[in-house]
Design a protein around this motif. Structure first.
Motif, PDB file in Angstrom:
ATOM      1  N   GLY A   1      38.530  -3.771  91.079  1.00  0.00           N
ATOM      2  CA  GLY A   1      39.471  -4.976  90.967  1.00  0.00           C
ATOM      3  C   GLY A   1      38.648  -6.105  90.965  1.00  0.00           C
ATOM      4  N   ASP A   2      39.283  -7.144  90.777  1.00  0.00           N
ATOM      5  CA  ASP A   2      38.778  -8.564  90.602  1.00  0.00           C
ATOM      6  C   ASP A   2      38.653  -9.130  91.731  1.00  0.00           C
ATOM      7  OD1 ASP A   2      37.755 -11.074  90.030  1.00  0.00           O
ATOM      8  OD2 ASP A   2      39.470 -11.478  88.375  1.00  0.00           O
ATOM      9  N   LEU A   3      37.404  -9.248  92.288  1.00  0.00           N
ATOM     10  CA  LEU A   3      37.194  -9.825  93.780  1.00  0.00           C
ATOM     11  C   LEU A   3      37.495 -11.542  93.697  1.00  0.00           C
ATOM     12  CD1 LEU A   3      34.219  -7.723  95.013  1.00  0.00           C
ATOM     13  CD2 LEU A   3      36.503  -7.744  95.882  1.00  0.00           C
ATOM     14  N   GLY A   4      37.714 -12.103  92.625  1.00  0.00           N
ATOM     15  CA  GLY A   4      38.120 -13.404  92.486  1.00  0.00           C
ATOM     16  C   GLY A   4      39.549 -13.485  92.989  1.00  0.00           C
ATOM     17  N   ASP A   5      40.296 -12.393  93.246  1.00  0.00           N
ATOM     18  CA  ASP A   5      41.586 -12.521  93.692  1.00  0.00           C
ATOM     19  C   ASP A   5      41.518 -12.338  95.341  1.00  0.00           C
ATOM     20  OD1 ASP A   5      44.202 -11.878  94.588  1.00  0.00           O
ATOM     21  OD2 ASP A   5      44.633 -10.744  92.672  1.00  0.00           O
ATOM     22  N   PRO A   6      42.120 -13.049  96.022  1.00  0.00           N
ATOM     23  CA  PRO A   6      41.907 -12.796  97.372  1.00  0.00           C
ATOM     24  C   PRO A   6      42.538 -11.480  98.034  1.00  0.00           C
ATOM     25  CG  PRO A   6      43.325 -14.857  97.073  1.00  0.00           C
ATOM     26  CD  PRO A   6      42.604 -14.450  95.638  1.00  0.00           C
ATOM     27  N   GLN A   7      43.599 -11.185  97.457  1.00  0.00           N
ATOM     28  CA  GLN A   7      44.296  -9.961  97.902  1.00  0.00           C
ATOM     29  C   GLN A   7      43.494  -8.890  97.560  1.00  0.00           C
ATOM     30  OE1 GLN A   7      47.187  -9.996  99.764  1.00  0.00           O
ATOM     31  NE2 GLN A   7      46.594  -7.827  99.823  1.00  0.00           N
TER      32      GLN A   7
ATOM     33  N   LYS B   1      18.315 -24.132  81.918  1.00  0.00           N
ATOM     34  CA  LYS B   1      19.173 -25.087  81.009  1.00  0.00           C
ATOM     35  C   LYS B   1      20.196 -24.532  80.213  1.00  0.00           C
ATOM     36  CE  LYS B   1      15.700 -24.118  77.173  1.00  0.00           C
ATOM     37  NZ  LYS B   1      14.597 -24.964  76.335  1.00  0.00           N
ATOM     38  N   GLU B   2      20.225 -23.028  80.184  1.00  0.00           N
ATOM     39  CA  GLU B   2      21.164 -22.393  79.489  1.00  0.00           C
ATOM     40  C   GLU B   2      22.416 -21.634  80.506  1.00  0.00           C
ATOM     41  OE1 GLU B   2      19.678 -19.701  76.493  1.00  0.00           O
ATOM     42  OE2 GLU B   2      18.934 -21.157  75.272  1.00  0.00           O
ATOM     43  N   LEU B   3      22.165 -22.095  81.632  1.00  0.00           N
ATOM     44  CA  LEU B   3      23.201 -21.254  82.711  1.00  0.00           C
ATOM     45  C   LEU B   3      23.470 -22.365  83.696  1.00  0.00           C
ATOM     46  CD1 LEU B   3      21.151 -18.055  83.253  1.00  0.00           C
ATOM     47  CD2 LEU B   3      23.343 -18.202  81.980  1.00  0.00           C
ATOM     48  N   LEU B   4      24.206 -23.313  83.222  1.00  0.00           N
ATOM     49  CA  LEU B   4      24.533 -24.666  83.818  1.00  0.00           C
ATOM     50  C   LEU B   4      25.410 -24.241  85.134  1.00  0.00           C
ATOM     51  CD1 LEU B   4      24.844 -27.224  81.331  1.00  0.00           C
ATOM     52  CD2 LEU B   4      23.042 -27.164  83.021  1.00  0.00           C
ATOM     53  N   ASP B   5      26.712 -23.528  84.623  1.00  0.00           N
ATOM     54  CA  ASP B   5      27.750 -23.098  85.566  1.00  0.00           C
ATOM     55  C   ASP B   5      27.324 -21.959  86.621  1.00  0.00           C
ATOM     56  OD1 ASP B   5      27.653 -21.433  83.530  1.00  0.00           O
ATOM     57  OD2 ASP B   5      29.790 -21.155  83.168  1.00  0.00           O
ATOM     58  N   TYR B   6      26.487 -20.818  86.226  1.00  0.00           N
ATOM     59  CA  TYR B   6      25.991 -20.137  86.798  1.00  0.00           C
ATOM     60  C   TYR B   6      25.018 -20.698  88.100  1.00  0.00           C
ATOM     61  CZ  TYR B   6      23.078 -15.890  87.960  1.00  0.00           C
ATOM     62  OH  TYR B   6      22.460 -14.774  88.610  1.00  0.00           O
ATOM     63  N   SER B   7      24.106 -21.453  87.451  1.00  0.00           N
ATOM     64  CA  SER B   7      23.254 -21.986  88.527  1.00  0.00           C
ATOM     65  C   SER B   7      23.773 -22.854  89.562  1.00  0.00           C
ATOM     66  CB  SER B   7      22.185 -22.888  87.760  1.00  0.00           C
ATOM     67  OG  SER B   7      21.226 -22.137  86.687  1.00  0.00           O
ATOM     68  N   SER B   8      24.799 -23.430  89.258  1.00  0.00           N
ATOM     69  CA  SER B   8      25.679 -24.331  90.231  1.00  0.00           C
ATOM     70  C   SER B   8      26.158 -23.245  91.020  1.00  0.00           C
ATOM     71  CB  SER B   8      26.694 -25.013  89.272  1.00  0.00           C
ATOM     72  OG  SER B   8      25.941 -25.900  88.574  1.00  0.00           O
ATOM     73  N   THR B   9      26.610 -22.177  90.442  1.00  0.00           N
ATOM     74  CA  THR B   9      27.249 -21.397  91.656  1.00  0.00           C
ATOM     75  C   THR B   9      26.290 -20.680  92.566  1.00  0.00           C
ATOM     76  OG1 THR B   9      27.091 -19.186  90.514  1.00  0.00           O
ATOM     77  CG2 THR B   9      29.131 -20.562  90.152  1.00  0.00           C
TER      78      THR B   9
ATOM     79  N   GLN C   1      35.715 -22.430  85.388  1.00  0.00           N
ATOM     80  CA  GLN C   1      36.491 -21.877  86.947  1.00  0.00           C
ATOM     81  C   GLN C   1      36.318 -20.156  87.038  1.00  0.00           C
ATOM     82  OE1 GLN C   1      40.579 -22.816  85.520  1.00  0.00           O
ATOM     83  NE2 GLN C   1      40.235 -25.036  86.322  1.00  0.00           N
ATOM     84  N   ARG C   2      36.200 -19.488  86.074  1.00  0.00           N
ATOM     85  CA  ARG C   2      35.999 -18.153  86.156  1.00  0.00           C
ATOM     86  C   ARG C   2      34.703 -17.831  86.858  1.00  0.00           C
ATOM     87  NH1 ARG C   2      38.320 -13.309  86.964  1.00  0.00           N
ATOM     88  NH2 ARG C   2      36.542 -11.900  86.926  1.00  0.00           N
ATOM     89  N   THR C   3      33.646 -18.429  86.404  1.00  0.00           N
ATOM     90  CA  THR C   3      32.175 -18.165  86.978  1.00  0.00           C
ATOM     91  C   THR C   3      32.338 -18.501  88.495  1.00  0.00           C
ATOM     92  OG1 THR C   3      31.282 -18.844  85.042  1.00  0.00           O
ATOM     93  CG2 THR C   3      30.029 -18.908  86.804  1.00  0.00           C
ATOM     94  N   PHE C   4      33.044 -19.503  88.843  1.00  0.00           N
ATOM     95  CA  PHE C   4      32.920 -20.058  90.348  1.00  0.00           C
ATOM     96  C   PHE C   4      33.699 -19.200  90.855  1.00  0.00           C
ATOM     97  CE2 PHE C   4      30.838 -23.691  89.127  1.00  0.00           C
ATOM     98  CZ  PHE C   4      30.325 -24.253  90.593  1.00  0.00           C
ATOM     99  N   GLN C   5      34.829 -18.470  90.289  1.00  0.00           N
ATOM    100  CA  GLN C   5      35.753 -17.733  91.070  1.00  0.00           C
ATOM    101  C   GLN C   5      35.104 -16.415  91.445  1.00  0.00           C
ATOM    102  OE1 GLN C   5      39.560 -17.067  88.764  1.00  0.00           O
ATOM    103  NE2 GLN C   5      39.985 -15.170  89.556  1.00  0.00           N
ATOM    104  N   THR C   6      34.487 -15.909  90.331  1.00  0.00           N
ATOM    105  CA  THR C   6      33.797 -14.546  90.607  1.00  0.00           C
ATOM    106  C   THR C   6      32.401 -14.568  91.636  1.00  0.00           C
ATOM    107  OG1 THR C   6      34.450 -14.042  88.351  1.00  0.00           O
ATOM    108  CG2 THR C   6      32.369 -12.697  89.482  1.00  0.00           C
TER     109      THR C   6
END
Length: 271
Positions: free
Chosen positions: A83-89, A170-178, A130-135
């Motif tokens: 399952g997708d753990l980005g879903d709280p259920q 420099k190529e992983l801005l959203d990933y590095s932020s998470t 949104q997906r990267t932060f969710q996961t």
């Protein structure tokens, strides 16, 4: 994404490298992203040390079954959760299945993650951001919230951050932020839970050879020299990272909380 380890020609080394010594005897652990890569290496090492292990995965059923079989080979028991753990259920369902099956939860390893390389910040879509932060970070909140009622004194939470949190990428801005968020989450959650005897730490791997990179997590150009810019001069293997998770999960690290370990090939970071 995140890719099937079974389809890789150059397969990562996940096998534990030394005999077990019962450091997790009788314990129950959850390892997210436990079907492959660092998660697989950690799950099997935990099993060798006596833990029963639940592994979560997104959709790579073949990899998950392989890992579960290797846990069984170590004389332990496995539980597979899809399952997708980005879903709280989904996070709630995972914890419920573990507690229903084994009656306890002692170790939570928040390892699952995703990354998408982009050369320009304007290339990052709203959906990807949104997906990267969710996961990568929301799922950790959801899992800890679900697990908290079952974690007793002596329990451990270990989160997977990254060298990119310290160096940037420099190529992983959203990933590095998470990953920066995960480190802050680790330190803050430690302060929140240590009074109840629950330790929270993290591991910040460097470039590790897992399905994450060849299945879209790195550009073709980066893959050609992946890991060669580390002082050691090569990428790491999952079984070179898993012992850090084991150390933080067991009583060997009983005086550590809010800390980060750095299996990163010798890169010096301030962390």
């Amino acid at each position: 994404m995140p890719g099937h380890e079974s389809q890789m020609d150059d397969k990562p080394a996940w096998q534990p490298r030394y005999p077990g010594s019962g450091r997790l005897e009788g314990k129950v652990a959850i390892v997210t992203g436990g079907d492959s890569g660092i998660g697989r290496a950690t799950a099997v090492l935990f099993a060798r040390e006596g833990a029963r292990v639940a592994i979560s995965h997104l959709e790579e059923d073949d990899d998950a079954r392989f890992t579960a079989d290797r846990i069984a080979d170590e004389g332990s028991e496995a539980l597979i959760h899809r399952g997708d753990l980005g879903d709280p259920q989904v996070a709630k369902d995972l914890v419920k299945q573990v507690v229903d099956k084994w009656g306890r939860l002692d170790v939570l390893v928040n390892n699952a993650g995703e990354q998408h390389p982009d050369k320009d910040i304007t290339d990052i879509t709203v959906e990807q951001l949104q997906r990267t932060f969710q996961t990568n970070i929301f799922s950790m909140f959801y899992l800890v919230q679900a697990a908290r009622p079952h974690l007793k004194k002596g329990a451990a939470i270990i989160n997977c951050t990254s060298v990119t949190m310290y160096q940037g990428s420099k190529e992983l801005l959203d990933y590095s932020s998470t990953k920066g968020a995960i480190t802050a989450f680790t330190r803050s959650l430690s302060e929140n839970l240590i009074g109840d005897g629950i330790r929270v730490n993290a591991v910040a791997p460097g470039p590790i050879w897992t399905p994450l990179n060849p299945f879209g997590g790195a550009t073709p150009e980066k893959l050609k020299t992946f890991g060669e810019d580390t002082p050691i001069g090569r990428p790491g293997q999952p079984n070179e990272v898993a012992p850090s998770f084991l150390f933080l999960a067991c009583e060997d690290s009983s005086y550590m909380s809010g800390q980060v370990l750095h299996p990163n090939g010798g890169t010096i970071v301030n962390g």
